[in-house]
Enzyme design. Structure first.
Site, short mmCIF file in Angstrom:
data_model
loop_
_atom_site.label_atom_id
_atom_site.label_comp_id
_atom_site.label_asym_id
_atom_site.label_seq_id
_atom_site.Cartn_x
_atom_site.Cartn_y
_atom_site.Cartn_z
N GLU A 206 0.83 -1.20 0.00
CA GLU A 206 0.00 0.00 0.00
C GLU A 206 0.86 1.25 0.00
O GLU A 206 1.79 1.38 0.80
CB GLU A 206 -0.88 -0.03 1.26
CG GLU A 206 -1.98 0.97 1.28
CD GLU A 206 -2.89 0.73 2.48
OE1 GLU A 206 -3.81 -0.11 2.38
OE2 GLU A 206 -2.68 1.37 3.51
N MET A 380 -7.74 -1.28 3.29
CA MET A 380 -7.34 -0.54 2.10
C MET A 380 -8.15 0.74 1.91
O MET A 380 -7.82 1.53 1.04
CB MET A 380 -7.42 -1.43 0.86
CG MET A 380 -8.82 -1.94 0.54
SD MET A 380 -8.71 -3.05 -0.88
CE MET A 380 -10.42 -3.62 -0.98
N SER A 384 -4.11 3.42 8.63
CA SER A 384 -3.21 2.50 9.33
C SER A 384 -2.41 3.38 10.29
O SER A 384 -2.36 4.59 10.12
CB SER A 384 -2.27 1.80 8.35
OG SER A 384 -2.99 0.99 7.46
N HIS A 403 -2.52 -6.19 15.98
CA HIS A 403 -1.79 -6.32 14.71
C HIS A 403 -2.57 -5.77 13.53
O HIS A 403 -2.13 -5.84 12.40
CB HIS A 403 -1.45 -7.79 14.45
CG HIS A 403 -2.55 -8.55 13.74
ND1 HIS A 403 -3.85 -8.59 14.19
CD2 HIS A 403 -2.54 -9.28 12.61
CE1 HIS A 403 -4.59 -9.33 13.36
NE2 HIS A 403 -3.81 -9.76 12.39
#
Ligand code: 5GP
Ligand code: MN
Ligand code: MN
Length: 480
Positions: A206, A380, A384, A403
């Site tokens: 990404e 996506m 993050s 995680h």
């Protein structure tokens, strides 16, 4: 009661019930809504089952991204006494050393947006992906042995990056005491052609922009600046690790009787850490850890090459340094303080990221006085996060945090509820360009299939387990 009881903000506990064979309590870190989600599947029951494994220490931990998995929940930590406790393949998971690494750059969003399609297309064509995808190298038996022993350094020695990269990997990208002789021929056959490939589904590469900085000092130390471009790579040990896990699940199932181990769920199959079978699993699992570090390193090299081609700049101009590489499916021996005593524990992290605070020897010297960088992918279509390991992680979660956001919708349900066009359109509306190999891959990975990563990260942050450094948002994604 077997229901989780709130013991503090974002903390729940189920006390040890010896009638259920529980040796320790279950501890869950979640807000109310994340807790409700966990109660809707087998997550909590699985964490209770884990609490009954002989030699488990402290508590069976569920992190805020927790969801059900094979035997053990994903988003869980189980720490076992290294002498008297067990080691379990299901406590590591099938994708041994699945993990994420983050590359920074000094490119800005504007520069990358103007060539986004070209960049994503170049990345997509230079990085092998897909279920049975083959990597770019053909390895002989002895070359594969070298990969399994040398890990990231095998790739670096073969021209994929530099030793600076190894410095910022967990275990420096090469765990000691791996033994390829403990790996089956079947695992070798599956793994050898796949080194240097992304895999499928949840694995991704990404291109992101740094949207928010929450900890100026830590971000600066990691070379992260608002408005610049980063690349996050998520993959593991491919069919190699999967086969190692299968092989040793069978070994463990067969050895349990001999060691007189009784468990509430066959999927928890385990053997004493210091038994012959335990040693063998560890040495094979460590081989898979090294395979995965080598794999991520190769993808890193091709990523840098793509950027150089598309932006016509050198690697050093682009400053595409590796910030950090975390393993989120792993078990290894670590020193922890339990009730004031120093103990050696086999810490199983399954869908869990090490989040050590400053001054632990295991942290690369560059970050030792700061704390360990932690990478938490979301989806996506959402954010993050980069976090920083903090002291409370040592008391609460054996130095671990989440995680990812964690799956909340099954792949089949995602396929029923969304079309490829729905997903692509909503990504496009957010300015995110995706290249994926399969239609199902896109649909199954729809952002709605994952929990809210910001809530997950807030739990970690508020508890002082790992705190916010920077928020990253996707602009381009490749999916296997
Ligand atoms: P896992 O290792 O459990 O398969 O995935 C780790 C986490 O990655 C998931 O819980 C999810 O939050 C996140 N994730 C899955 N797909 C993507 C993606 O395309 N981009 C980002 N940034 N995160 C993702
Ligand atoms: Mn993973
Ligand atoms: Mn994986």
């Amino acid at each position: 009661s077997t229901n989780p009881r709130k013991i503090g903000e974002n903390q729940y506990q189920i006390d040890a019930d010896s009638n259920l064979g529980m040796k320790v309590p279950v501890r869950i870190y979640a807000d109310e809504s994340l807790m409700q989600k966990m109660l809707s599947d087998r997550t909590i029951m699985q964490a209770r089952n884990v609490a009954s494994i002989p030699g488990i220490v402290g508590h069976s931990v569920v992190l805020p991204d927790g969801h059900e998995g094979y035997g053990f929940p994903v988003g869980g930590v189980a720490a076992m006494d290294a002498e008297e406790g067990m080691i379990s393949p299901g406590g590591v998971g099938y994708d041994i050393n699945c993990g994420v690494r983050l590359l920074r750059s000094n490119l800005t969003e504007d520069m990358v947006r103007s060539k986004l399609k070209e960049l994503v297309t170049d990345l997509f064509s230079s990085i092998p992906s897909g279920v049975g995808s083959k990597g770019a190298v053909k390895l002989t038996h002895s070359e594969l042995d070298e990969v399994l022993v040398k890990g990231v350094n095998w790739a670096i020695d073969h021209g994929y990056g530099s030793s600076d990269d190894a410095d910022v990997c967990e275990e420096n990208g090469q765990i000691q005491n791996a033994d390829p002789n403990k790996v089956s021929d079947k695992a070798r056959k599956r793994g050898a052609p796949q080194l240097g490939s992304l895999g499928s589904g949840n694995h991704f590469l990404e291109v992101q922009k740094v949207a928010e900085i929450h900890d100026e000092e830590a971000a600066k130390r990691m070379g992260i600046e608002e408005g610049t471009i980063t690349t996050l790579i998520h993959c593991g040990s491919r069919g190699f690790g999967h086969q190692v896990c299968s092989d040793y699940l069978r070994v463990s199932e067969q050895a349990m009787e001999k060691y007189d181990i009784n468990l509430p769920d066959r999927e928890l199959a385990c053997v004493p850490n210091n038994s012959e079978e335990g040693e063998s699993y560890r040495k094979a699992m460590f081989s898979a850890l090294n395979f995965a570090w080598s794999n991520r390193q190769m993808l890193t090299h091709w990523t840098r090459n793509s950027f150089q081609r598309v932006f016509n700049q050198s690697e050093s101009d682009l400053d595409m340094k590796l910030v950090y590489d975390v393993a989120h499916n792993i078990a290894k021996v670590e020193k922890h303080k339990v009730d004031g005593q120093d103990r050696k524990l086999v810490v199983h992290r399954k869908g869990a990221t090490r989040a050590f605070p400053a001054n632990r020897d295991e942290i690369p010297s560059r970050y030792r006085d700061l704390g360990q960088p932690v990478l938490v992918p979301g989806s996506m279509g959402t954010a993050s996060w980069i976090l920083l390991g903090q002291p409370n992680s040592m008391d609460l979660s054996f130095g671990s945090t989440a995680h990812g956001a964690g799956r909340t919708m099954s792949r089949s349900k995602a396929r029923r509820n969304f079309t490829e066009n729905d997903v692509k359109k909503s990504l496009n509306d957010k300015g995110i360009f995706i290249k994926a190999l399969t239609r199902d891959g896109v649909v199954e990975e729809t952002p709605q299939a994952y929990k809210d990563v910001d809530s997950v990260v807030n739990v970690s942050h508020n508890l002082g387990i790992a705190t916010k450094v920077a928020k990253l948002v996707p602009i381009g994604v490749i999916k296997g």
